[in-house]
Design a protein around this motif. Structure first.
Motif, PDB file in Angstrom:
ATOM      1  N   ARG A  46      -0.590  -4.044  30.874  1.00  0.00           N
ATOM      2  CA  ARG A  46      -0.245  -3.660  29.506  1.00  0.00           C
ATOM      3  C   ARG A  46      -1.325  -4.061  28.508  1.00  0.00           C
ATOM      4  NH1 ARG A  46       2.470  -5.819  24.985  1.00  0.00           N
ATOM      5  NH2 ARG A  46       3.454  -4.163  23.742  1.00  0.00           N
ATOM      6  N   ASN A  47      -2.103  -5.086  28.857  1.00  0.00           N
ATOM      7  CA  ASN A  47      -3.091  -5.644  27.943  1.00  0.00           C
ATOM      8  C   ASN A  47      -4.400  -5.807  28.718  1.00  0.00           C
ATOM      9  OD1 ASN A  47      -4.714  -7.497  26.476  1.00  0.00           O
ATOM     10  ND2 ASN A  47      -2.928  -8.413  25.490  1.00  0.00           N
ATOM     11  N   VAL A  48      -5.413  -5.011  28.371  1.00  0.00           N
ATOM     12  CA  VAL A  48      -6.665  -4.972  29.131  1.00  0.00           C
ATOM     13  C   VAL A  48      -7.856  -5.072  28.177  1.00  0.00           C
ATOM     14  CG1 VAL A  48      -8.102  -3.602  30.689  1.00  0.00           C
ATOM     15  CG2 VAL A  48      -5.623  -3.583  30.958  1.00  0.00           C
ATOM     16  N   THR A  49      -8.872  -5.826  28.590  1.00  0.00           N
ATOM     17  CA  THR A  49     -10.103  -5.969  27.813  1.00  0.00           C
ATOM     18  C   THR A  49     -11.291  -5.447  28.612  1.00  0.00           C
ATOM     19  OG1 THR A  49      -9.280  -7.917  26.630  1.00  0.00           O
ATOM     20  CG2 THR A  49     -11.663  -7.605  26.680  1.00  0.00           C
ATOM     21  N   LEU A  50     -12.142  -4.669  27.954  1.00  0.00           N
ATOM     22  CA  LEU A  50     -13.395  -4.198  28.530  1.00  0.00           C
ATOM     23  C   LEU A  50     -14.549  -4.718  27.684  1.00  0.00           C
ATOM     24  CD1 LEU A  50     -15.099  -2.360  30.425  1.00  0.00           C
ATOM     25  CD2 LEU A  50     -14.775  -0.533  28.738  1.00  0.00           C
ATOM     26  N   GLU A  51     -15.544  -5.298  28.361  1.00  0.00           N
ATOM     27  CA  GLU A  51     -16.742  -5.792  27.690  1.00  0.00           C
ATOM     28  C   GLU A  51     -17.980  -5.212  28.360  1.00  0.00           C
ATOM     29  OE1 GLU A  51     -16.756 -10.165  27.035  1.00  0.00           O
ATOM     30  OE2 GLU A  51     -14.928 -10.116  28.251  1.00  0.00           O
ATOM     31  N   TYR A  52     -19.002  -4.944  27.553  1.00  0.00           N
ATOM     32  CA  TYR A  52     -20.305  -4.566  28.097  1.00  0.00           C
ATOM     33  C   TYR A  52     -21.351  -4.704  27.002  1.00  0.00           C
ATOM     34  CZ  TYR A  52     -19.511   0.009  25.824  1.00  0.00           C
ATOM     35  OH  TYR A  52     -19.256   1.016  24.926  1.00  0.00           O
ATOM     36  N   SER A  53     -22.611  -4.660  27.419  1.00  0.00           N
ATOM     37  CA  SER A  53     -23.725  -4.709  26.479  1.00  0.00           C
ATOM     38  C   SER A  53     -24.505  -3.406  26.562  1.00  0.00           C
ATOM     39  CB  SER A  53     -24.651  -5.880  26.801  1.00  0.00           C
ATOM     40  OG  SER A  53     -23.981  -7.117  26.654  1.00  0.00           O
ATOM     41  N   VAL A  54     -24.988  -2.935  25.414  1.00  0.00           N
ATOM     42  CA  VAL A  54     -25.763  -1.694  25.360  1.00  0.00           C
ATOM     43  C   VAL A  54     -27.024  -1.943  24.539  1.00  0.00           C
ATOM     44  CG1 VAL A  54     -24.398  -0.866  23.375  1.00  0.00           C
ATOM     45  CG2 VAL A  54     -25.738   0.759  24.748  1.00  0.00           C
TER      46      VAL A  54
ATOM     47  N   TRP B 228     -29.846  -5.877  21.990  1.00  0.00           N
ATOM     48  CA  TRP B 228     -28.574  -5.658  22.677  1.00  0.00           C
ATOM     49  C   TRP B 228     -27.405  -5.787  21.712  1.00  0.00           C
ATOM     50  CZ3 TRP B 228     -28.107  -4.061  27.665  1.00  0.00           C
ATOM     51  CH2 TRP B 228     -29.241  -4.163  28.485  1.00  0.00           C
ATOM     52  N   THR B 229     -26.399  -4.954  21.912  1.00  0.00           N
ATOM     53  CA  THR B 229     -25.135  -5.043  21.183  1.00  0.00           C
ATOM     54  C   THR B 229     -24.031  -5.276  22.213  1.00  0.00           C
ATOM     55  OG1 THR B 229     -25.915  -3.515  19.464  1.00  0.00           O
ATOM     56  CG2 THR B 229     -23.531  -3.887  19.620  1.00  0.00           C
ATOM     57  N   ARG B 230     -23.236  -6.321  21.999  1.00  0.00           N
ATOM     58  CA  ARG B 230     -22.136  -6.659  22.914  1.00  0.00           C
ATOM     59  C   ARG B 230     -20.834  -6.095  22.373  1.00  0.00           C
ATOM     60  NH1 ARG B 230     -21.413  -7.680  28.214  1.00  0.00           N
ATOM     61  NH2 ARG B 230     -19.607  -9.010  28.628  1.00  0.00           N
TER      62      ARG B 230
ATOM     63  N   ASP C  63      -8.155  -3.699  19.465  1.00  0.00           N
ATOM     64  CA  ASP C  63      -9.045  -4.654  18.804  1.00  0.00           C
ATOM     65  C   ASP C  63     -10.472  -4.444  19.288  1.00  0.00           C
ATOM     66  OD1 ASP C  63      -6.972  -5.882  17.409  1.00  0.00           O
ATOM     67  OD2 ASP C  63      -6.623  -7.350  18.990  1.00  0.00           O
ATOM     68  N   LEU C  64     -11.423  -4.629  18.383  1.00  0.00           N
ATOM     69  CA  LEU C  64     -12.834  -4.482  18.713  1.00  0.00           C
ATOM     70  C   LEU C  64     -13.624  -5.666  18.165  1.00  0.00           C
ATOM     71  CD1 LEU C  64     -15.229  -2.783  19.795  1.00  0.00           C
ATOM     72  CD2 LEU C  64     -15.366  -1.754  17.510  1.00  0.00           C
ATOM     73  N   ASP C  65     -14.349  -6.331  19.068  1.00  0.00           N
ATOM     74  CA  ASP C  65     -15.291  -7.375  18.689  1.00  0.00           C
ATOM     75  C   ASP C  65     -16.699  -6.880  19.002  1.00  0.00           C
ATOM     76  OD1 ASP C  65     -13.017  -8.830  18.218  1.00  0.00           O
ATOM     77  OD2 ASP C  65     -13.411 -10.370  19.717  1.00  0.00           O
ATOM     78  N   VAL C  66     -17.635  -7.153  18.105  1.00  0.00           N
ATOM     79  CA  VAL C  66     -19.030  -6.786  18.294  1.00  0.00           C
ATOM     80  C   VAL C  66     -19.870  -8.040  18.142  1.00  0.00           C
ATOM     81  CG1 VAL C  66     -20.957  -5.386  17.455  1.00  0.00           C
ATOM     82  CG2 VAL C  66     -18.634  -4.444  17.454  1.00  0.00           C
ATOM     83  N   ASN C  67     -20.597  -8.372  19.182  1.00  0.00           N
ATOM     84  CA  ASN C  67     -21.404  -9.596  19.207  1.00  0.00           C
ATOM     85  C   ASN C  67     -20.566 -10.818  18.862  1.00  0.00           C
ATOM     86  OD1 ASN C  67     -23.717  -8.088  19.856  1.00  0.00           O
ATOM     87  ND2 ASN C  67     -24.159  -7.719  17.692  1.00  0.00           N
ATOM     88  N   GLY C  68     -19.336 -10.816  19.363  1.00  0.00           N
ATOM     89  CA  GLY C  68     -18.460 -11.969  19.195  1.00  0.00           C
ATOM     90  C   GLY C  68     -17.701 -12.038  17.889  1.00  0.00           C
TER      91      GLY C  68
ATOM     92  N   PHE D  71     -27.528  -0.406  29.924  1.00  0.00           N
ATOM     93  CA  PHE D  71     -26.205  -1.023  29.938  1.00  0.00           C
ATOM     94  C   PHE D  71     -26.192  -2.185  30.922  1.00  0.00           C
ATOM     95  CE2 PHE D  71     -25.554   3.297  28.559  1.00  0.00           C
ATOM     96  CZ  PHE D  71     -24.579   3.202  27.572  1.00  0.00           C
ATOM     97  N   GLY D  72     -25.381  -3.195  30.616  1.00  0.00           N
ATOM     98  CA  GLY D  72     -25.260  -4.329  31.523  1.00  0.00           C
ATOM     99  C   GLY D  72     -24.057  -5.176  31.224  1.00  0.00           C
ATOM    100  N   ASP D  73     -23.789  -6.093  32.138  1.00  0.00           N
ATOM    101  CA  ASP D  73     -22.764  -7.139  31.961  1.00  0.00           C
ATOM    102  C   ASP D  73     -21.373  -6.568  31.697  1.00  0.00           C
ATOM    103  OD1 ASP D  73     -24.773  -9.105  32.244  1.00  0.00           O
ATOM    104  OD2 ASP D  73     -25.260  -8.943  30.117  1.00  0.00           O
ATOM    105  N   PHE D  74     -20.971  -5.595  32.501  1.00  0.00           N
ATOM    106  CA  PHE D  74     -19.615  -5.061  32.385  1.00  0.00           C
ATOM    107  C   PHE D  74     -18.604  -6.071  32.921  1.00  0.00           C
ATOM    108  CE2 PHE D  74     -21.835  -1.082  31.882  1.00  0.00           C
ATOM    109  CZ  PHE D  74     -20.978  -0.300  31.117  1.00  0.00           C
TER     110      PHE D  74
END
Length: 219
Positions: free
Chosen positions: A38-46, A136-138, A156-161, A210-213
């Motif tokens: 129900r609650n999922v987070t996806l992270e990556y760097s571009v 890089w943008t996280r 929710d969206l976080d960018v570079n923390g 892209f990296g760090d998925f």
């Protein structure tokens, strides 16, 4: 890390010349639990090179649920996707596919600018951040699915923390059972120039990296 190429004149992977990429991915370690998540987070760097030409905009990876191909004008009644998107000048947004007429009223008022009158997806919070050139943008996005039939989900969206967007009242699904496809969740690696119209096309060969998925099931 991997590199994506956008040939000169390309718009998307379905056009000629073929540009970018568009595929779905499920981490093997999460495959058994994602259908009930129900609650999922996806992270990556571009990474965008210093001489990257933004043109009119382009797509970037995000989360999705339900059947594949939840894009391109799909009515989104049995799917959703939360791809990222760049716009002119590197302005960023979340490009939401979900049932438009079932969203809480505040969803289409997400600051600083949201566009919900397109025949395609909803552009949420355009300009709430900017992608870096030559750096890089996280990206970290978290989807909390709604109670089936109620607009009580969130995005929710976080960018570079740093938190740049928190959208409440999102309607993703109407299915109550974990066995139905609306509950499935994984990421869509979607990156290309567009839109579909030729005025989105890149005027030269371009690249992103892209990296760090990381994908996390929170509940």
């Amino acid at each position: 890390m991997f590199q994506l190429r956008y040939p000169a004149g390309s718009v998307n992977p379905g056009s000629d010349p073929q540009g970018g990429a568009d595929f779905y991915a499920v981490p093997p370690s999460l495959k058994s639990i994602l259908p009930a998540a129900r609650n999922v987070t996806l992270e990556y760097s571009v990474y965008f090179p210093e001489d990257f030409d933004w043109v009119k905009g382009g797509k970037l990876p995000g989360l999705y649920g339900g059947h594949e191909s939840c894009s391109g004008g799909d009515d989104a009644e049995s799917c959703f996707s939360t791809r990222m998107m760049w716009r002119p000048g590197g302005e960023g947004e979340i490009y939401l596919y979900a049932p438009r007429d079932k969203q809480a009223s505040n969803v289409c008022a997400t600051p600083p600018k949201t566009v919900c009158d397109s025949v395609y997806g909803m552009s949420l919070g355009r300009g709430s951040f900017a992608f870096a050139l030559g750096g890089w943008t996280r990206i970290t996005q978290t989807v909390v699915l709604n109670t089936p039939g109620s607009p009580d989900g969130s995005l929710d969206l976080d960018v570079n923390g740093q938190r740049v967007m928190s959208v409440q009242g999102v309607y993703y699904r109407n299915a109550p059972s974990a066995s139905t496809p609306q509950n499935a969740s994984c990421w869509i690696h979607s990156t290309f120039f567009g839109g579909h119209e030729q005025d989105y096309a890149t005027p030269k060969d371009q690249f992103t990296y892209f990296g760090d998925f990381v994908m996390t099931v929170n509940s």
